[in-house]
Design a protein around this motif. Sequence first.
Motif, short mmCIF file in Angstrom:
data_model
loop_
_atom_site.label_atom_id
_atom_site.label_comp_id
_atom_site.label_asym_id
_atom_site.label_seq_id
_atom_site.Cartn_x
_atom_site.Cartn_y
_atom_site.Cartn_z
N GLN A 109 58.57 63.53 104.29
CA GLN A 109 58.17 63.31 105.91
C GLN A 109 58.41 63.61 106.76
O GLN A 109 57.87 63.70 107.67
N ASN A 110 59.09 64.38 106.25
CA ASN A 110 59.89 65.65 107.48
C ASN A 110 58.87 66.85 107.16
O ASN A 110 58.52 67.28 106.35
N PRO A 111 57.76 67.14 108.46
CA PRO A 111 57.30 68.60 108.52
C PRO A 111 57.66 69.66 108.05
O PRO A 111 56.59 70.14 107.81
N ARG A 112 58.47 69.64 108.22
CA ARG A 112 59.36 71.37 107.66
C ARG A 112 59.86 71.32 106.27
O ARG A 112 60.53 72.14 105.87
N CYS A 113 59.66 70.08 106.03
CA CYS A 113 59.80 70.27 104.46
C CYS A 113 59.27 71.79 103.34
O CYS A 113 57.82 71.80 103.50
#
Length: 202
Positions: A109-113
Amino acid sequence: SVVSIGEAVLPVLNKNRNRVHLYDKDKQAWMLESDISGKYLAFKLYYTDVSHVPRKCTRLVSFDLAVLSIDLERPTIKASNGPFSRYYVQEDLDEGFKMHTNIPVRELQNPRCEFLSADDQKVTVHIHWIDSHLLTTPTYHSLDDVSRLHKHQMMREILALQSENYALEKQLYSYQKSIARTHSRGQSESEDYPPDRNHYHR
């Protein structure tokens, strides 16, 4: 055998578009579906060509799954407890086989995953098709089972002898009853009609 790799790119967070179709090295059709209903990312693999498995045959398929990082220098994350082997027989639909990873859903859910592409937030998954064999299911005729056949024949012979013995006993009983009835009738007649005796006087 040579391991082939099928690549699937799918938006794992989009529940309406989280499926992708792919083929194994035998040109059999499959569908991969992502699952974020649990704490960790999981996938479900469906054998969509399961209805094409020949009758009286079983298909053995071995495969593995790995999730790629967008940083190609980082190691891939393989599914827990893989590789996997499954047996498939002809049926209308495959219920699917679930594979789990140790990638937390909250991390996705973290866009920077590290597993999500920056432009479309998709995950790249590799399916390693390790092996595939079409096995013939053996069918045995009852005549092939020698011990069963012998037992069946012996039971038939025993039943036939028992039936014959019963018939003889019944016939013997009938004869004995007939003889007894005839003997009884003879005695009754001799009692009802005693022989005449003539007395001569000199």
